[in-house]
Write a protein that holds these residues in place. Structure first.
Motif, PDB file in Angstrom:
ATOM      1  N   LEU A   3      55.081  23.354  81.701  1.00 50.24           N
ATOM      2  CA  LEU A   3      54.428  23.696  80.445  1.00 50.24           C
ATOM      3  C   LEU A   3      53.216  22.802  80.311  1.00 50.24           C
ATOM      4  O   LEU A   3      53.344  21.575  80.388  1.00 50.24           O
ATOM      5  CB  LEU A   3      55.378  23.493  79.262  1.00 50.24           C
ATOM      6  CG  LEU A   3      56.537  24.476  79.109  1.00 50.24           C
ATOM      7  CD1 LEU A   3      57.504  23.996  78.038  1.00 50.24           C
ATOM      8  CD2 LEU A   3      56.010  25.862  78.766  1.00 50.24           C
ATOM      9  N   GLN A   4      52.067  23.392  80.121  1.00 51.22           N
ATOM     10  CA  GLN A   4      50.817  22.643  80.039  1.00 51.22           C
ATOM     11  C   GLN A   4      50.219  22.829  78.656  1.00 51.22           C
ATOM     12  O   GLN A   4      49.721  23.909  78.331  1.00 51.22           O
ATOM     13  CB  GLN A   4      49.838  23.137  81.110  1.00 51.22           C
ATOM     14  CG  GLN A   4      48.531  22.382  81.156  1.00 51.22           C
ATOM     15  CD  GLN A   4      48.680  20.993  81.734  1.00 51.22           C
ATOM     16  OE1 GLN A   4      49.454  20.761  82.650  1.00 51.22           O
ATOM     17  NE2 GLN A   4      47.941  20.047  81.180  1.00 51.22           N
ATOM     18  N   ALA A   5      50.252  21.750  77.865  1.00 57.62           N
ATOM     19  CA  ALA A   5      49.729  21.808  76.497  1.00 57.62           C
ATOM     20  C   ALA A   5      48.270  21.388  76.469  1.00 57.62           C
ATOM     21  O   ALA A   5      47.840  20.519  77.244  1.00 57.62           O
ATOM     22  CB  ALA A   5      50.552  20.910  75.583  1.00 57.62           C
ATOM     23  N   SER A   6      47.520  21.973  75.557  1.00 56.93           N
ATOM     24  CA  SER A   6      46.107  21.630  75.395  1.00 56.93           C
ATOM     25  C   SER A   6      45.670  21.970  73.978  1.00 56.93           C
ATOM     26  O   SER A   6      46.417  22.602  73.220  1.00 56.93           O
ATOM     27  CB  SER A   6      45.249  22.402  76.405  1.00 56.93           C
ATOM     28  OG  SER A   6      45.373  23.795  76.198  1.00 56.93           O
ATOM     29  N   GLY A   7      44.458  21.537  73.630  1.00 52.75           N
ATOM     30  CA  GLY A   7      43.889  21.906  72.350  1.00 52.75           C
ATOM     31  C   GLY A   7      43.860  20.802  71.313  1.00 52.75           C
ATOM     32  O   GLY A   7      43.317  20.995  70.219  1.00 52.75           O
ATOM     33  N   GLY A   8      44.439  19.662  71.625  1.00 55.66           N
ATOM     34  CA  GLY A   8      44.404  18.566  70.682  1.00 55.66           C
ATOM     35  C   GLY A   8      43.027  17.953  70.569  1.00 55.66           C
ATOM     36  O   GLY A   8      42.107  18.311  71.307  1.00 55.66           O
ATOM     37  N   GLY A  15      40.716  20.260  58.159  1.00 54.97           N
ATOM     38  CA  GLY A  15      40.275  21.060  59.294  1.00 54.97           C
ATOM     39  C   GLY A  15      41.419  21.779  59.979  1.00 54.97           C
ATOM     40  O   GLY A  15      42.579  21.708  59.556  1.00 54.97           O
ATOM     41  N   SER A  16      41.074  22.474  61.069  1.00 51.05           N
ATOM     42  CA  SER A  16      42.043  23.280  61.808  1.00 51.05           C
ATOM     43  C   SER A  16      41.970  22.991  63.302  1.00 51.05           C
ATOM     44  O   SER A  16      40.907  22.599  63.819  1.00 51.05           O
ATOM     45  CB  SER A  16      41.781  24.778  61.581  1.00 51.05           C
ATOM     46  OG  SER A  16      41.943  25.140  60.235  1.00 51.05           O
ATOM     47  N   LEU A  17      43.080  23.201  63.960  1.00 53.72           N
ATOM     48  CA  LEU A  17      43.153  23.153  65.412  1.00 53.72           C
ATOM     49  C   LEU A  17      44.132  24.218  65.869  1.00 53.72           C
ATOM     50  O   LEU A  17      45.072  24.564  65.138  1.00 53.72           O
ATOM     51  CB  LEU A  17      43.661  21.796  65.915  1.00 53.72           C
ATOM     52  CG  LEU A  17      42.714  20.610  65.952  1.00 53.72           C
ATOM     53  CD1 LEU A  17      43.469  19.354  66.356  1.00 53.72           C
ATOM     54  CD2 LEU A  17      41.555  20.854  66.897  1.00 53.72           C
ATOM     55  N   ARG A  18      43.940  24.709  67.083  1.00 51.59           N
ATOM     56  CA  ARG A  18      44.928  25.588  67.685  1.00 51.59           C
ATOM     57  C   ARG A  18      45.380  24.977  69.003  1.00 51.59           C
ATOM     58  O   ARG A  18      44.557  24.785  69.915  1.00 51.59           O
ATOM     59  CB  ARG A  18      44.395  26.999  67.927  1.00 51.59           C
ATOM     60  CG  ARG A  18      45.517  27.952  68.366  1.00 51.59           C
ATOM     61  CD  ARG A  18      45.058  29.378  68.546  1.00 51.59           C
ATOM     62  NE  ARG A  18      44.357  29.580  69.805  1.00 51.59           N
ATOM     63  CZ  ARG A  18      44.233  30.762  70.396  1.00 51.59           C
ATOM     64  NH1 ARG A  18      44.776  31.854  69.835  1.00 51.59           N
ATOM     65  NH2 ARG A  18      43.568  30.884  71.528  1.00 51.59           N
ATOM     66  N   LEU A  19      46.646  24.660  69.070  1.00 51.06           N
ATOM     67  CA  LEU A  19      47.217  24.132  70.302  1.00 51.06           C
ATOM     68  C   LEU A  19      47.722  25.283  71.154  1.00 51.06           C
ATOM     69  O   LEU A  19      48.250  26.273  70.631  1.00 51.06           O
ATOM     70  CB  LEU A  19      48.371  23.173  69.995  1.00 51.06           C
ATOM     71  CG  LEU A  19      48.068  22.019  69.043  1.00 51.06           C
ATOM     72  CD1 LEU A  19      49.292  21.118  68.923  1.00 51.06           C
ATOM     73  CD2 LEU A  19      46.849  21.239  69.463  1.00 51.06           C
ATOM     74  N   SER A  20      47.564  25.139  72.452  1.00 51.80           N
ATOM     75  CA  SER A  20      48.054  26.137  73.407  1.00 51.80           C
ATOM     76  C   SER A  20      49.029  25.481  74.355  1.00 51.80           C
ATOM     77  O   SER A  20      48.927  24.282  74.644  1.00 51.80           O
ATOM     78  CB  SER A  20      46.889  26.730  74.204  1.00 51.80           C
ATOM     79  OG  SER A  20      45.959  27.361  73.369  1.00 51.80           O
ATOM     80  N   THR A  77      51.978  32.271  77.184  1.00 47.68           N
ATOM     81  CA  THR A  77      51.421  31.126  76.446  1.00 47.68           C
ATOM     82  C   THR A  77      51.954  31.100  75.017  1.00 47.68           C
ATOM     83  O   THR A  77      52.156  32.162  74.405  1.00 47.68           O
ATOM     84  CB  THR A  77      49.885  31.189  76.435  1.00 47.68           C
ATOM     85  OG1 THR A  77      49.405  31.149  77.779  1.00 47.68           O
ATOM     86  CG2 THR A  77      49.282  30.032  75.648  1.00 47.68           C
ATOM     87  N   VAL A  78      52.167  29.903  74.528  1.00 49.74           N
ATOM     88  CA  VAL A  78      52.611  29.665  73.152  1.00 49.74           C
ATOM     89  C   VAL A  78      51.490  28.964  72.407  1.00 49.74           C
ATOM     90  O   VAL A  78      50.764  28.150  73.004  1.00 49.74           O
ATOM     91  CB  VAL A  78      53.864  28.765  73.155  1.00 49.74           C
ATOM     92  CG1 VAL A  78      54.299  28.438  71.749  1.00 49.74           C
ATOM     93  CG2 VAL A  78      54.988  29.411  73.933  1.00 49.74           C
ATOM     94  N   TYR A  79      51.379  29.242  71.125  1.00 50.76           N
ATOM     95  CA  TYR A  79      50.328  28.641  70.316  1.00 50.76           C
ATOM     96  C   TYR A  79      50.918  27.975  69.072  1.00 50.76           C
ATOM     97  O   TYR A  79      51.977  28.360  68.586  1.00 50.76           O
ATOM     98  CB  TYR A  79      49.320  29.695  69.878  1.00 50.76           C
ATOM     99  CG  TYR A  79      48.670  30.436  71.011  1.00 50.76           C
ATOM    100  CD1 TYR A  79      49.129  31.696  71.389  1.00 50.76           C
ATOM    101  CD2 TYR A  79      47.605  29.882  71.715  1.00 50.76           C
ATOM    102  CE1 TYR A  79      48.539  32.383  72.442  1.00 50.76           C
ATOM    103  CE2 TYR A  79      47.011  30.560  72.764  1.00 50.76           C
ATOM    104  CZ  TYR A  79      47.482  31.813  73.121  1.00 50.76           C
ATOM    105  OH  TYR A  79      46.899  32.479  74.168  1.00 50.76           O
ATOM    106  N   LEU A  80      50.189  26.988  68.578  1.00 51.92           N
ATOM    107  CA  LEU A  80      50.462  26.423  67.265  1.00 51.92           C
ATOM    108  C   LEU A  80      49.137  26.367  66.521  1.00 51.92           C
ATOM    109  O   LEU A  80      48.270  25.563  66.863  1.00 51.92           O
ATOM    110  CB  LEU A  80      51.082  25.033  67.360  1.00 51.92           C
ATOM    111  CG  LEU A  80      51.498  24.430  66.017  1.00 51.92           C
ATOM    112  CD1 LEU A  80      52.668  25.206  65.415  1.00 51.92           C
ATOM    113  CD2 LEU A  80      51.864  22.949  66.164  1.00 51.92           C
ATOM    114  N   GLN A  81      48.975  27.232  65.549  1.00 55.04           N
ATOM    115  CA  GLN A  81      47.786  27.228  64.694  1.00 55.04           C
ATOM    116  C   GLN A  81      48.035  26.237  63.570  1.00 55.04           C
ATOM    117  O   GLN A  81      49.002  26.373  62.819  1.00 55.04           O
ATOM    118  CB  GLN A  81      47.506  28.618  64.138  1.00 55.04           C
ATOM    119  CG  GLN A  81      46.303  28.680  63.219  1.00 55.04           C
ATOM    120  CD  GLN A  81      44.989  28.406  63.933  1.00 55.04           C
ATOM    121  OE1 GLN A  81      44.751  28.917  65.020  1.00 55.04           O
ATOM    122  NE2 GLN A  81      44.145  27.578  63.319  1.00 55.04           N
TER     123      GLN A  81
END
Length: 122
Positions: A3-8, A15-20, A77-81
């Motif tokens: 599992l490879q997380a990114s987006g931080g 503000g907003s971020l979307r993690l993948s 892929t999984v996301y966290l908005q």
């Protein structure tokens, strides 16, 4: 299996971020998924949001209404908005996957990503 997380990153309050989280070596839609966070100085990772294979989701009270977990099975892929971010959201965020029903306990997951740092500060 990975599992490879990114987006931080660094974001201002509000503000907003979307993690993948991209999975390889297994099919993510067969697994319950979760996003967990470990804040500075905390010994354990705590759950942010979890999702079952049938699409139902559940988020911690502290992020409910601000964070949304989702998955794109075609992209594996999984996301966290993450919206309306607060300084207390600052943490390392981990994605995780497990067979069966999702739980809010990080150690019960079968696979974990390497974590991505989210810092909320002005």
């Amino acid at each position: 299996v990975q599992l490879q997380a990114s987006g931080g990153g660094l974001v201002q309050p509000g503000g907003s971020l979307r993690l993948s989280c991209a999975a390889s070596g297994f099919t993510l839609d067969d697994y319950a998924i979760g996003w967990f966070h470990q804040a500075p100085g905390k010994e354990r990772a705590e759950f942010s949001c979890i999702a079952s294979t049938d699409g139902s989701t559940y988020c911690a009270d502290s992020v409910k209404g601000r964070f949304t977990i989702s998955r794109d099975n075609a992209k594996n892929t999984v996301y966290l908005q993450m919206n309306t971010l607060k300084p207390e959201d600052t943490a390392v965020y981990y994605c995780a996957a497990k067979r069966g029903r999702p739980t809010t306990s990080f150690p019960e997951y079968d696979y974990w990503g390497q974590g991505t740092q989210v810092t909320v500060s002005s």
